[in-house]
Write a protein that holds these residues in place. Structure first.
Motif, PDB file in Angstrom:
ATOM      1  N   GLN A   1      -6.898   7.020  -0.078  1.00 10.01           N
ATOM      2  CA  GLN A   1      -8.584   7.502   0.148  1.00 10.01           C
ATOM      3  C   GLN A   1      -8.992   8.100  -1.143  1.00 10.01           C
ATOM      4  O   GLN A   1     -10.157   7.573  -1.656  1.00 10.01           O
ATOM      5  CB  GLN A   1      -8.578   8.525   1.038  1.00 10.01           C
ATOM      6  CG  GLN A   1      -8.504   7.753   2.680  1.00 10.01           C
ATOM      7  CD  GLN A   1      -8.465   8.971   3.823  1.00 10.01           C
ATOM      8  OE1 GLN A   1      -8.838  10.078   3.642  1.00 10.01           O
ATOM      9  NE2 GLN A   1      -8.374   8.448   4.855  1.00 10.01           N
ATOM     10  N   TYR A   2      -8.158   9.046  -1.808  1.00 13.43           N
ATOM     11  CA  TYR A   2      -8.612   9.556  -2.998  1.00 13.43           C
ATOM     12  C   TYR A   2      -8.799   8.216  -4.257  1.00 13.43           C
ATOM     13  O   TYR A   2      -9.599   8.339  -5.088  1.00 13.43           O
ATOM     14  CB  TYR A   2      -7.562  10.526  -3.724  1.00 13.43           C
ATOM     15  CG  TYR A   2      -7.807  12.003  -3.033  1.00 13.43           C
ATOM     16  CD1 TYR A   2      -9.035  12.388  -2.818  1.00 13.43           C
ATOM     17  CD2 TYR A   2      -6.606  12.625  -2.654  1.00 13.43           C
ATOM     18  CE1 TYR A   2      -9.039  13.728  -2.038  1.00 13.43           C
ATOM     19  CE2 TYR A   2      -6.581  13.974  -2.197  1.00 13.43           C
ATOM     20  CZ  TYR A   2      -7.873  14.415  -1.695  1.00 13.43           C
ATOM     21  OH  TYR A   2      -8.222  15.627  -1.285  1.00 13.43           O
TER      22      TYR A   2
ATOM     23  N   GLU B   1      -1.833   8.127   3.155  1.00 10.92           N
ATOM     24  CA  GLU B   1      -3.166   7.740   3.509  1.00 10.92           C
ATOM     25  C   GLU B   1      -4.227   8.473   2.572  1.00 10.92           C
ATOM     26  O   GLU B   1      -5.190   8.203   2.107  1.00 10.92           O
ATOM     27  CB  GLU B   1      -3.567   7.836   4.870  1.00 10.92           C
ATOM     28  CG  GLU B   1      -2.802   6.837   5.861  1.00 10.92           C
ATOM     29  CD  GLU B   1      -3.564   5.550   5.559  1.00 10.92           C
ATOM     30  OE1 GLU B   1      -4.990   5.315   5.363  1.00 10.92           O
ATOM     31  OE2 GLU B   1      -2.828   4.558   5.396  1.00 10.92           O
ATOM     32  N   GLN B   2      -3.977   9.924   2.528  1.00 12.83           N
ATOM     33  CA  GLN B   2      -4.844  10.834   1.718  1.00 12.83           C
ATOM     34  C   GLN B   2      -4.871  10.231   0.130  1.00 12.83           C
ATOM     35  O   GLN B   2      -5.737  10.215  -0.435  1.00 12.83           O
ATOM     36  CB  GLN B   2      -4.392  12.160   1.801  1.00 12.83           C
ATOM     37  CG  GLN B   2      -5.301  13.226   1.389  1.00 12.83           C
ATOM     38  CD  GLN B   2      -4.989  14.591   1.682  1.00 12.83           C
ATOM     39  OE1 GLN B   2      -3.780  14.971   1.917  1.00 12.83           O
ATOM     40  NE2 GLN B   2      -6.021  15.498   1.346  1.00 12.83           N
TER      41      GLN B   2
ATOM     42  N   GLU C   1      -9.297   5.103  -3.883  1.00 14.74           N
ATOM     43  CA  GLU C   1     -10.441   4.401  -3.613  1.00 14.74           C
ATOM     44  C   GLU C   1     -11.857   5.027  -3.873  1.00 14.74           C
ATOM     45  O   GLU C   1     -12.708   4.543  -4.512  1.00 14.74           O
ATOM     46  CB  GLU C   1     -10.553   3.925  -2.117  1.00 14.74           C
ATOM     47  CG  GLU C   1      -9.500   2.920  -1.821  1.00 14.74           C
ATOM     48  CD  GLU C   1      -9.484   2.173  -0.509  1.00 14.74           C
ATOM     49  OE1 GLU C   1      -9.943   2.739   0.554  1.00 14.74           O
ATOM     50  OE2 GLU C   1      -9.320   1.052  -0.368  1.00 14.74           O
ATOM     51  N   ALA C   2     -11.852   6.435  -3.587  1.00 17.62           N
ATOM     52  CA  ALA C   2     -13.151   7.386  -3.845  1.00 17.62           C
ATOM     53  C   ALA C   2     -13.248   7.230  -5.547  1.00 17.62           C
ATOM     54  O   ALA C   2     -14.386   7.297  -5.980  1.00 17.62           O
ATOM     55  CB  ALA C   2     -12.711   8.635  -3.249  1.00 17.62           C
TER      56      ALA C   2
ATOM     57  N   LYS D   1       1.096  -1.288   0.070  1.00 21.71           N
ATOM     58  CA  LYS D   1       0.041   0.000  -0.185  1.00 21.71           C
ATOM     59  C   LYS D   1       0.904   1.294  -0.060  1.00 21.71           C
ATOM     60  O   LYS D   1       0.432   2.303  -0.764  1.00 21.71           O
ATOM     61  CB  LYS D   1      -0.820   0.124   1.095  1.00 21.71           C
ATOM     62  CG  LYS D   1      -2.219  -0.802   0.858  1.00 21.71           C
ATOM     63  CD  LYS D   1      -3.346  -0.553   1.887  1.00 21.71           C
ATOM     64  CE  LYS D   1      -4.680  -0.601   1.540  1.00 21.71           C
ATOM     65  NZ  LYS D   1      -5.654  -0.187   2.401  1.00 21.71           N
TER      66      LYS D   1
END
Length: 179
Positions: A150-151, A146-147, A153-154, A120
């Motif tokens: 998250q982007y 992490e950000q 996955e969005a 990851k």
């Protein structure tokens, strides 16, 4: 051999190549240049030659990624609308291509590591470096990584993590993308 040159003003003579590929940058050509690029491709292709135009559908996860992440957070931005099948087909048709076929292809973004955590991190760093996301901060920062994930996955959906038996037990992180 490959030659990098302007797509709308090729240096090649007529009927001299078997294939033309315009990929990952098709959306950087405005529609007028895209039309000229297709005409130039038609000119340089031998009879039976093929052209491949590659882009992401305007409503795809990839187009969202460019609009919501790459454009605001990369050094240069990326304000280029993606062309869908209709626009690309029209450009080919207008350039006298008679057989036009479109298909979706899997085009995942993949990173490897020797543990799920490392893969990851590798995926986040790859996305950071590939797209120059300097506006998010330092790419080695856990918070920035992490950000980015998250982007991702969005825009693309869940990140898939798999153990790869053919790679000595390494793990693979995959972001599903369709072109």
């Amino acid at each position: 051999p490959a030659i990098c040159q302007p797509a709308d003003d090729l240096l090649l003579r007529d009927s001299c190549v078997d294939g033309v590929l315009i990929a990952y940058g098709t959306h950087h050509l405005n529609q007028a240049i895209l039309m000229r690029a297709c005409s130039e491709a038609r000119r340089v292709l031998r009879p039976g030659g093929k052209i491949v135009l590659h882009d992401f559908e305007p409503e795809s996860g990839a187009a969202q990624w460019f609009a919501q992440v790459v454009h605001p957070y990369s050094r240069q931005g990326h304000d280029y609308p993606h062309y869908g099948v209709e626009v690309l087909s029209q450009a080919l048709s207008s350039s006298s291509f008679e057989i036009i076929d479109s298909r979706e292809i899997d085009d995942p973004i993949v990173a490897w590591g020797d543990s799920p955590v490392k893969e990851k991190v590798a995926l986040a760093l790859y996305l950071y470096q590939m797209y120059g996301l300097v506006g998010l901060g330092e790419g080695t920062s856990f918070k920035v990584q992490e950000q980015i994930l998250q982007y991702a996955e969005a825009c693309f959906g869940p990140i898939v993590i798999e153990k790869q038996t053919n790679l000595n037990g390494h793990f693979c992180a995959r972001v599903q993308r369709v072109a």
